[in-house]
Design a protein around this motif. Structure first.
Motif, PDB file in Angstrom:
ATOM      1  N   LEU A  60     -39.450  11.301 -30.877  1.00 57.06           N
ATOM      2  CA  LEU A  60     -39.881  12.060 -32.510  1.00 57.06           C
ATOM      3  C   LEU A  60     -41.296  11.765 -32.500  1.00 57.06           C
ATOM      4  O   LEU A  60     -41.739  12.044 -33.606  1.00 57.06           O
ATOM      5  CB  LEU A  60     -38.883  10.605 -33.615  1.00 57.06           C
ATOM      6  N   ASN A  61     -42.092  11.452 -31.637  1.00 60.40           N
ATOM      7  CA  ASN A  61     -43.692  11.091 -31.566  1.00 60.40           C
ATOM      8  C   ASN A  61     -43.984  12.211 -30.383  1.00 60.40           C
ATOM      9  O   ASN A  61     -43.535  11.752 -29.330  1.00 60.40           O
ATOM     10  CB  ASN A  61     -43.515   9.936 -31.053  1.00 60.40           C
ATOM     11  N   ASP A  62     -44.466  12.790 -30.389  1.00 59.59           N
ATOM     12  CA  ASP A  62     -45.347  14.162 -29.873  1.00 59.59           C
ATOM     13  C   ASP A  62     -46.497  13.246 -28.957  1.00 59.59           C
ATOM     14  O   ASP A  62     -46.521  13.398 -28.175  1.00 59.59           O
ATOM     15  CB  ASP A  62     -45.357  15.361 -29.734  1.00 59.59           C
ATOM     16  N   ASN A  63     -46.520  12.593 -29.401  1.00 65.32           N
ATOM     17  CA  ASN A  63     -48.130  11.716 -28.866  1.00 65.32           C
ATOM     18  C   ASN A  63     -47.377   9.646 -27.906  1.00 65.32           C
ATOM     19  O   ASN A  63     -48.344   9.049 -27.755  1.00 65.32           O
ATOM     20  CB  ASN A  63     -48.911  11.702 -28.862  1.00 65.32           C
ATOM     21  N   ILE A  64     -46.567   9.930 -27.614  1.00 69.70           N
ATOM     22  CA  ILE A  64     -45.740   8.897 -26.778  1.00 69.70           C
ATOM     23  C   ILE A  64     -45.062   9.809 -25.689  1.00 69.70           C
ATOM     24  O   ILE A  64     -43.996  10.161 -26.303  1.00 69.70           O
ATOM     25  CB  ILE A  64     -44.870   8.162 -28.322  1.00 69.70           C
ATOM     26  N   GLN A 203     -53.019   8.779 -18.818  1.00 69.23           N
ATOM     27  CA  GLN A 203     -53.717   9.390 -19.363  1.00 69.23           C
ATOM     28  C   GLN A 203     -54.202  10.734 -18.384  1.00 69.23           C
ATOM     29  O   GLN A 203     -53.837  12.259 -19.341  1.00 69.23           O
ATOM     30  CB  GLN A 203     -54.892   8.691 -19.848  1.00 69.23           C
ATOM     31  N   LYS A 204     -54.098  10.514 -17.251  1.00 68.06           N
ATOM     32  CA  LYS A 204     -54.572  11.459 -16.406  1.00 68.06           C
ATOM     33  C   LYS A 204     -53.900  11.994 -16.364  1.00 68.06           C
ATOM     34  O   LYS A 204     -53.241  14.035 -16.016  1.00 68.06           O
ATOM     35  CB  LYS A 204     -55.488  11.351 -15.578  1.00 68.06           C
ATOM     36  N   MET A 208     -52.958  12.953 -21.652  1.00 65.01           N
ATOM     37  CA  MET A 208     -52.244  12.841 -23.387  1.00 65.01           C
ATOM     38  C   MET A 208     -54.128  12.581 -23.449  1.00 65.01           C
ATOM     39  O   MET A 208     -55.281  12.142 -23.037  1.00 65.01           O
ATOM     40  CB  MET A 208     -52.159  11.318 -23.249  1.00 65.01           C
ATOM     41  N   LYS A 209     -54.025  13.090 -24.865  1.00 66.93           N
ATOM     42  CA  LYS A 209     -55.254  12.322 -25.842  1.00 66.93           C
ATOM     43  C   LYS A 209     -55.196  11.956 -26.773  1.00 66.93           C
ATOM     44  O   LYS A 209     -54.108  11.298 -27.427  1.00 66.93           O
ATOM     45  CB  LYS A 209     -55.860  14.382 -27.044  1.00 66.93           C
ATOM     46  N   VAL A 210     -56.620  10.893 -26.813  1.00 67.15           N
ATOM     47  CA  VAL A 210     -56.348   9.815 -28.040  1.00 67.15           C
ATOM     48  C   VAL A 210     -56.410  10.493 -29.508  1.00 67.15           C
ATOM     49  O   VAL A 210     -56.682  11.650 -30.118  1.00 67.15           O
ATOM     50  CB  VAL A 210     -57.458   8.622 -28.007  1.00 67.15           C
ATOM     51  N   PRO A 211     -55.192   9.792 -29.924  1.00 70.25           N
ATOM     52  CA  PRO A 211     -54.410   8.889 -29.949  1.00 70.25           C
ATOM     53  C   PRO A 211     -53.552   9.204 -29.587  1.00 70.25           C
ATOM     54  O   PRO A 211     -53.165   9.945 -29.534  1.00 70.25           O
ATOM     55  CB  PRO A 211     -54.146   8.207 -31.631  1.00 70.25           C
ATOM     56  N   PHE A 212     -52.642   8.150 -28.613  1.00 67.88           N
ATOM     57  CA  PHE A 212     -51.389   7.994 -27.641  1.00 67.88           C
ATOM     58  C   PHE A 212     -50.877   7.089 -27.644  1.00 67.88           C
ATOM     59  O   PHE A 212     -51.813   5.817 -27.666  1.00 67.88           O
ATOM     60  CB  PHE A 212     -51.275   8.997 -26.692  1.00 67.88           C
ATOM     61  N   MET A 242     -44.772  -0.669 -27.745  1.00 65.17           N
ATOM     62  CA  MET A 242     -45.050  -0.045 -27.416  1.00 65.17           C
ATOM     63  C   MET A 242     -46.818  -0.200 -27.487  1.00 65.17           C
ATOM     64  O   MET A 242     -47.232  -0.682 -28.558  1.00 65.17           O
ATOM     65  CB  MET A 242     -44.777   0.895 -28.708  1.00 65.17           C
ATOM     66  N   GLN A 243     -47.301   0.504 -27.092  1.00 66.53           N
ATOM     67  CA  GLN A 243     -49.331   0.430 -27.303  1.00 66.53           C
ATOM     68  C   GLN A 243     -49.798   1.587 -27.888  1.00 66.53           C
ATOM     69  O   GLN A 243     -49.660   2.685 -26.943  1.00 66.53           O
ATOM     70  CB  GLN A 243     -49.911  -0.008 -25.800  1.00 66.53           C
ATOM     71  N   PHE A 244     -50.681   1.436 -28.463  1.00 69.31           N
ATOM     72  CA  PHE A 244     -50.996   2.955 -28.589  1.00 69.31           C
ATOM     73  C   PHE A 244     -52.291   2.746 -29.248  1.00 69.31           C
ATOM     74  O   PHE A 244     -52.844   2.294 -29.509  1.00 69.31           O
ATOM     75  CB  PHE A 244     -50.559   3.069 -30.482  1.00 69.31           C
ATOM     76  N   PHE A 245     -52.440   3.789 -28.346  1.00 65.58           N
ATOM     77  CA  PHE A 245     -53.905   3.938 -27.696  1.00 65.58           C
ATOM     78  C   PHE A 245     -54.789   4.503 -29.501  1.00 65.58           C
ATOM     79  O   PHE A 245     -55.082   6.381 -29.559  1.00 65.58           O
ATOM     80  CB  PHE A 245     -54.553   4.405 -26.120  1.00 65.58           C
ATOM     81  N   ILE A 246     -56.268   4.269 -29.079  1.00 65.39           N
ATOM     82  CA  ILE A 246     -56.812   5.099 -30.581  1.00 65.39           C
ATOM     83  C   ILE A 246     -58.156   5.079 -31.343  1.00 65.39           C
ATOM     84  O   ILE A 246     -58.794   3.898 -29.983  1.00 65.39           O
ATOM     85  CB  ILE A 246     -56.223   4.016 -31.798  1.00 65.39           C
TER      86      ILE A 246
END
Length: 494
Positions: A60-64, A203-204, A208-212, A242-246
């Motif tokens: 449901l989340n494109d950035n996770i 990330q690399k 991935m782009k913050v937030p993710f 789940m760790q969400f980087f912001i």
């Protein structure tokens, strides 16, 4: 139809064992305290819960995205995370009974008693004072507070307490083929650190782009001194984190968003809103600047099921310092002055739910006893009111009798449904007893093959919760049942 009295934990433990959900580990050797095995139905329910959580996060989340990090990690990981120096519980012993307690749980139980007695202000004051003392690591004052509150041992009935001491909760072992050359390592006490040390890898490689976010489901181990309340507190357990980087400075917005999103998840899987509540931490962990628990009303009271924490940059910064490897992100987005944010260590908002606690909450909520019928036909009915997508079996196919080709027809229907969802076949005993067997493990639908089936290829579907029946064409079964039991129904509600 009327509901029976409140469910006890003893009811839950008994039902879980009798119907193949949870067994005491190594039971033939009299078991092992605070360790449990999931049986044939329990593992299905737990796997279904994990699948819903995983899809809710990564689908449901494109950035996770997800990872699966190893249990063994370099021992410096736990130095950087603070676990080597500070992962402990305040324990206190009663000198008369020799029974050991967690000091904070004794005080929390007293606060609950104040709440039940209509003294919420007194409860809050006690929790605040406990939080202050534990934060200051003033263990002698914690003992004095226990004595001042006249808290007594449940076994001896006395307040003859030892001093309060800290016990580290990590299990340790050695790695290496020769004992003299082996190195001390730990069984991980949490799954989060596997995510942090892989932050840049993910990330690399994933651009991935913050937030993710990075999600993970995995085993963790804690040497709990006081392990109790069935699967609520175990020494070997499973976490869904789940760790969400912001970007630093945005953490409270994301913290509040994830608070609401996680509460919505629990309601979507069938936990009633009135049995859930937020509980803000009085004492913050060493890594957090904000923390809240989602608590569920278990038979033993409201207890933590999931934690949402604003972890700041504590973990990544400490790993960077100890490993001497840069764990930074270059943010090319422009700030309010039109300049790139540049390099920084991301902040983190964590959501962490115990798979075993979620299982227990779901099981407790589903366990239903009610009185059906009237007069001489009145009887008690027990069933598991699980969301159809979570049930171990989605449908049971039952021939009315085993003769005249009905059994063969039922087996053919079973085989046709197996590829779509978990299906079982049962032809033993009277049809009423077979309904009861399926009710007791939470099967939402029973398909009955009778003589009319042989004439027009229709069957009766019996619904678990209402016990109502409807006639349906065999050709429509897969679509009709498939819709009801799909995880998609839960994801839509999230």
């Amino acid at each position: 139809m009327s509901q029976s009295p409140a469910t006890s934990l003893q009811d839950i433990v008994g039902h879980a064992k009798e119907y193949g959900f949870v067994f005491p580990s190594s039971e033939i050797y009299d078991g092992l305290q605070a360790v449990y095995d999931y049986g044939q139905n329990g593992v299905e329910l737990k796997n279904n819960l994990k699948a819903v959580w995983w899809k809710a996060m990564t689908q449901l989340n494109d950035n996770i995205v997800g990872i699966d990090a190893s249990i063994f990690m370099h021992p410096l990981t736990w130095k950087a995370s603070g676990h080597v120096d500070g992962f402990s519980d305040p324990m206190i012993d009663n000198k008369d009974s020799k029974k050991r307690y967690r000091a904070d749980q004794l005080l929390e139980a007293k606060a609950e008693q104040y709440e039940a007695d209509g003294q919420p202000e007194k409860a809050q004051a006690l929790l605040a004072e406990m939080g202050r003392l534990l934060s200051a690591e003033n263990l002698e004052a914690v003992r004095e507070l226990i004595i001042a509150e006249n808290i007594k041992c449940a076994v001896s009935g006395t307040a003859n307490w030892t001093e309060v001491r800290q016990f580290n909760l990590m299990f340790s072992t050695q790695v290496g083929s020769v004992a003299e050359d082996s190195s001390l390592i730990y069984l991980r006490p949490e799954t989060a650190q596997g995510i942090f040390v892989n932050f840049l890898n993910v990330q690399k490689s994933g651009r991935m782009k913050v937030p993710f976010g990075i999600a993970q489901i995995g085993k963790a181990f804690r040497n709990e001194i006081v392990a109790r309340q069935f699967t609520f507190r175990m020494r070997e357990f499973e976490q869904m984190e789940m760790q969400f980087f912001i970007r630093p400075g945005t953490e409270m917005d994301w913290y509040n968003k994830w608070k609401e999103a996680r509460m919505k998840f629990h309601v979507a899987i069938g936990l009633p809103a009135e049995s859930l509540k937020f509980h803000d931490h009085e004492k913050l962990a060493h890594y957090a600047n904000a923390a809240v628990d989602i608590e569920y009303k278990f038979p033993f009271g409201f207890r933590e099921m999931e934690g949402i924490h604003s972890r700041t940059d504590f973990d990544l910064r400490n790993h960077q310092e100890l490993s001497k490897k840069k764990l930074q992100y270059f943010d090319a987005d422009l700030d309010e002055n039109g300049k790139p944010y540049g390099n920084y260590i991301p902040y983190v908002v964590e959501t962490s739910v115990g798979a075993d606690r979620l299982f227990l909450a779901t099981f407790c909520n589903a366990y239903t006893k009610e009185t059906v019928g009237e007069g001489d036909s009145e009887k008690e009915r027990t069933y598991l009111k699980l969301h159809p997508a979570l049930a171990p079996f989605k449908v049971a196919v039952l021939p009315l009798v085993k003769k005249d080709g009905l059994a063969e027809k039922a087996q053919a229907i079973t085989n046709s449904l197996k590829s779509a969802f978990r299906t079982t076949y049962d032809d033993g005993a009277a049809i009423g007893k077979r309904y009861t067997r399926q009710d007791l493990i939470g099967t939402p639908f029973c398909v009955v093959v009778d003589y009319q089936t042989m004439e027009d290829d229709t069957v009766t579907i019996r619904h678990r919760d209402s016990m109502k029946q409807e006639r349906v064409a065999i050709s429509a079964l897969k679509e009709k049942i498939g819709y009801e039991v799909s995880i998609e129904r839960i994801l839509e509600a999230i």
